[in-house]
Write a protein that holds these residues in place. Structure first.
Motif: not given
Length: 255
Positions: A211-221
């Motif tokens: 997972v690319d967590y940097a890309a996921l952190l701004p997304q809705p949980l």
């Protein structure tokens, strides 16, 4: 005329694959069950039992374009997770904001895991070591993704969840120990089933190693959870919060 010195070729040094050390793992598990905050014992168990699990997971990472890109960049996810100003700037309801609320509410941090692991793990300059650090640093992010608190039951459930996700036997060993101890709980709740549910959810969830967590952190949980097939932990949620604290009673360290 300058005499030429002979060049001595350095013999490559193979990296030894760790062997399982069951006595060390058992002793560390007893100490961990006596004190769930003894996080250093978790790393001792991982070292004793995980064998080549991190090697295999890293090799799996390289089998996809996205995973290869992450491995090529080798960015330290802890850098982002420690940047609370940046996390606070993310949208309400995002994974990053939920993570920030989690660490602040529980007075924990990614730096804390790094400091504790340094007591057990030696620094190694190797891509596989980077992947191991990455797995370590997202532990509390997985708490948020999987929907588990830091109470005794939540930790046991996340450990069980982590076993199929990482392939590390150490996680399964801790989960089994927690299940056995849950039978000693004074209150009657489906603790064992909740821990087993964690394992099943870990198997059903898309692999989080790539997972690319940097890309996921701004997304809705909730959107992120849906993306990876993470359904709510219904058995865990059915147990009252106050009852989750005593799910894994402390064990004696006496032989």
């Amino acid at each position: 005329m300058t005499a030429e010195l002979p060049i001595t070729a350095l013999k490559p040094q193979p990296i030894p694959r760790p062997r399982r050390d069951w006595p060390a793992a058992y002793a560390a598990l007893r100490r961990l069950l006596a004190n769930k905050d003894a996080t250093e014992e978790v790393f001792t168990i991982m070292q004793a039992l995980n064998g080549d699990a991190t090697w295999r997971a890293y090799s799996r990472l390289l089998t996809t374009v996205e995973g290869g890109r992450l491995a090529f960049r080798r960015e330290e996810i802890a850098t982002l997770l420690c940047d609370r100003a940046w996390l606070r700037s993310l949208p309400d309801g995002s994974l990053g904001r939920a993570y920030l609320a989690h660490v602040e509410a529980n007075n924990i941090s990614a730096e804390g895991l790094i400091e504790v692991s340094a007591q057990v793990m030696r620094g190694v300059e190797h891509p596989v070591a980077w992947f191991g650090r990455r797995t370590r640093d997202v532990h509390d992010l997985w708490h948020v993704l999987a929907g588990y608190g830091t109470d005794g039951l939540g930790e046991a459930c996340l450990v069980a969840f982590s076993w199929p996700q990482t392939g590390g036997l150490g996680w399964g060993f801790i989960a089994a120990g927690a299940m056995v101890r849950s039978l000693k709980a004074t209150e009657r709740h489906p603790y064992k089933r909740a821990i087993m549910e964690g394992w099943r959810r870990g198997r059903a969830c898309q692999w989080l190693g790539a997972v690319d967590y940097a890309a996921l952190l701004p997304q809705p949980l909730e959107a992120v959870r849906a993306q990876f097939g993470l359904v709510p932990p219904r058995i865990y949620q059915s147990i009252p919060p106050e009852a989750r604290l005593g799910a894994v009673p402390k064990a004696s360290t006496a032989p």
